[in-house]
Design a protein around this motif. Sequence first.
Motif, PDB file in Angstrom:
ATOM      1  N   GLY A 119      -4.244  58.915 -46.997  1.00  0.00           N
ATOM      2  CA  GLY A 119      -2.921  59.238 -46.665  1.00  0.00           C
ATOM      3  C   GLY A 119      -1.904  58.650 -47.192  1.00  0.00           C
ATOM      4  N   ALA A 120      -1.922  57.390 -47.784  1.00  0.00           N
ATOM      5  CA  ALA A 120      -0.966  56.622 -48.357  1.00  0.00           C
ATOM      6  C   ALA A 120      -0.712  57.271 -49.583  1.00  0.00           C
ATOM      7  N   VAL A 121      -1.707  57.864 -50.433  1.00  0.00           N
ATOM      8  CA  VAL A 121      -1.374  58.406 -51.751  1.00  0.00           C
ATOM      9  C   VAL A 121      -0.682  59.830 -51.474  1.00  0.00           C
ATOM     10  N   VAL A 122      -0.785  60.417 -50.195  1.00  0.00           N
ATOM     11  CA  VAL A 122      -0.124  61.759 -50.081  1.00  0.00           C
ATOM     12  C   VAL A 122       1.356  61.347 -49.730  1.00  0.00           C
ATOM     13  N   ASP A 123       1.296  60.399 -48.887  1.00  0.00           N
ATOM     14  CA  ASP A 123       2.806  59.858 -48.651  1.00  0.00           C
ATOM     15  C   ASP A 123       3.749  59.708 -49.959  1.00  0.00           C
ATOM     16  N   HIS A 124       3.002  58.949 -50.768  1.00  0.00           N
ATOM     17  CA  HIS A 124       3.751  58.270 -52.012  1.00  0.00           C
ATOM     18  C   HIS A 124       4.011  59.777 -52.783  1.00  0.00           C
ATOM     19  N   LEU A 125       2.905  60.563 -52.914  1.00  0.00           N
ATOM     20  CA  LEU A 125       3.382  61.773 -53.879  1.00  0.00           C
ATOM     21  C   LEU A 125       4.750  62.578 -53.120  1.00  0.00           C
ATOM     22  N   VAL A 126       4.761  62.624 -51.911  1.00  0.00           N
ATOM     23  CA  VAL A 126       5.682  63.608 -51.134  1.00  0.00           C
ATOM     24  C   VAL A 126       7.163  62.991 -51.546  1.00  0.00           C
ATOM     25  N   GLY A 127       6.965  61.651 -51.303  1.00  0.00           N
ATOM     26  CA  GLY A 127       8.121  60.731 -51.737  1.00  0.00           C
ATOM     27  C   GLY A 127       8.787  60.885 -53.025  1.00  0.00           C
ATOM     28  N   LYS A 128       7.850  60.906 -54.139  1.00  0.00           N
ATOM     29  CA  LYS A 128       8.150  61.017 -55.477  1.00  0.00           C
ATOM     30  C   LYS A 128       8.837  62.412 -55.837  1.00  0.00           C
ATOM     31  N   LEU A 129       8.270  63.307 -55.303  1.00  0.00           N
ATOM     32  CA  LEU A 129       8.663  64.876 -55.565  1.00  0.00           C
ATOM     33  C   LEU A 129       9.950  65.024 -54.933  1.00  0.00           C
ATOM     34  N   ALA A 130      10.233  64.447 -53.681  1.00  0.00           N
ATOM     35  CA  ALA A 130      11.580  64.491 -52.936  1.00  0.00           C
ATOM     36  C   ALA A 130      12.621  64.127 -53.766  1.00  0.00           C
ATOM     37  N   ALA A 131      12.307  63.016 -54.656  1.00  0.00           N
ATOM     38  CA  ALA A 131      13.227  62.502 -55.340  1.00  0.00           C
ATOM     39  C   ALA A 131      13.555  63.157 -56.632  1.00  0.00           C
ATOM     40  N   ILE A 132      13.010  64.465 -56.937  1.00  0.00           N
ATOM     41  CA  ILE A 132      13.303  65.032 -58.028  1.00  0.00           C
ATOM     42  C   ILE A 132      14.580  65.858 -57.941  1.00  0.00           C
ATOM     43  N   ASN A 184      16.319  70.175 -52.765  1.00  0.00           N
ATOM     44  CA  ASN A 184      14.989  69.830 -52.743  1.00  0.00           C
ATOM     45  C   ASN A 184      14.533  69.309 -51.395  1.00  0.00           C
ATOM     46  N   ARG A 185      13.466  70.024 -50.952  1.00  0.00           N
ATOM     47  CA  ARG A 185      12.658  69.525 -50.112  1.00  0.00           C
ATOM     48  C   ARG A 185      11.046  69.435 -50.367  1.00  0.00           C
ATOM     49  N   ALA A 186      10.567  68.291 -49.900  1.00  0.00           N
ATOM     50  CA  ALA A 186       9.197  68.245 -50.347  1.00  0.00           C
ATOM     51  C   ALA A 186       8.506  67.888 -48.943  1.00  0.00           C
ATOM     52  N   VAL A 187       7.279  68.932 -48.807  1.00  0.00           N
ATOM     53  CA  VAL A 187       6.866  68.827 -47.508  1.00  0.00           C
ATOM     54  C   VAL A 187       5.335  68.827 -47.728  1.00  0.00           C
ATOM     55  N   MET A 188       4.759  69.009 -46.447  1.00  0.00           N
ATOM     56  CA  MET A 188       3.223  69.177 -46.104  1.00  0.00           C
ATOM     57  C   MET A 188       2.998  70.175 -45.346  1.00  0.00           C
ATOM     58  N   ASP A 189       2.147  71.291 -45.768  1.00  0.00           N
ATOM     59  CA  ASP A 189       1.658  72.290 -45.015  1.00  0.00           C
ATOM     60  C   ASP A 189       2.712  73.142 -44.386  1.00  0.00           C
ATOM     61  N   GLU A 190       3.687  73.300 -44.853  1.00  0.00           N
ATOM     62  CA  GLU A 190       4.855  74.152 -44.348  1.00  0.00           C
ATOM     63  C   GLU A 190       4.726  75.675 -44.614  1.00  0.00           C
ATOM     64  N   LEU A 204      10.875  73.155 -51.997  1.00  0.00           N
ATOM     65  CA  LEU A 204      10.845  73.079 -53.359  1.00  0.00           C
ATOM     66  C   LEU A 204       9.342  72.557 -53.782  1.00  0.00           C
ATOM     67  N   PHE A 205       8.739  71.808 -53.197  1.00  0.00           N
ATOM     68  CA  PHE A 205       7.211  71.415 -53.244  1.00  0.00           C
ATOM     69  C   PHE A 205       6.497  71.419 -51.959  1.00  0.00           C
TER      70      PHE A 205
END
Length: 281
Positions: A183-196, A203-209, A169-170
Amino acid sequence: MMEILSEQQIVKRLEKRQPFTARAESGGFEVRVKRYLPMVVTAIHDGHEVTAGLAAQMKVTEEQRRFEEDPYTGAVAEAFDISIRGLDSRYCCDLNRSPERCIYEEAWGRQVWKTPLEGPEKERLLERHAAYYRVLDGLLTVLTEDFGSAVLYDLHSYNYLRLNGEPPLFNVGSHFMDLQRFGAVVDHLVGKLAAIELPGCDNRAVMDEVFEGTGYQAEFVHRHHPDVFCVPLEIKKVFMDEASLKLRTTIFTPLREQLIGAVMSNYNCFRALTGKDTGER
């Protein structure tokens, strides 16, 4: 009130730290500043405008153009204090590609122009691209002068039905990110997106997939404003019908509301990490 301002007038407003809402006189983009915070949200592929003269020279249809654009991302960006929205169709001038590549010859397997675009019309489009980046440069200069650092959320959306598997989804693209620093900011964002949570949507929120964040805007920010953290964020087009382009309001409304909340929470995380105040100007 929406004004029509020259590039120079827009930059002057920014330098004076004045709130304003304006379309660039030369065309191509609009800027909205409600108050000055170290946070910018862009929707540079939201635009669909094509002049009648250019449309007549295009081989791709309006429906084909719209399919590859990022409609409704501007409606998310405009919720924030500072936003920039692209107005031109990316088929005219793609603000997320370099000046050498921003005018397509072929895109997604289709020839774009009946004959290659040359002469004054091409030069006008290239100047719009250059004007956008001069304004962006001016804005980011102002924000880093005032706050020391800033974060830019680079919003996009993507077609997924042509992809295999279950696309996320993201998707956050990290190619031009300083992950050692942020890196901590990215991890925080991915976590917040995953909670939507959206009705009927996994909903899966990932990096670089699906995308790695290699667009020109992220590259420009990385090269010219190292104290600005650029976050390319792709949203799966579950909020609309890919074929008809019809908006699914039952999905888009909660998506917009929760995405705004996730981004604002991440902005606060960014400011806490950088150790700066979040005061307005």
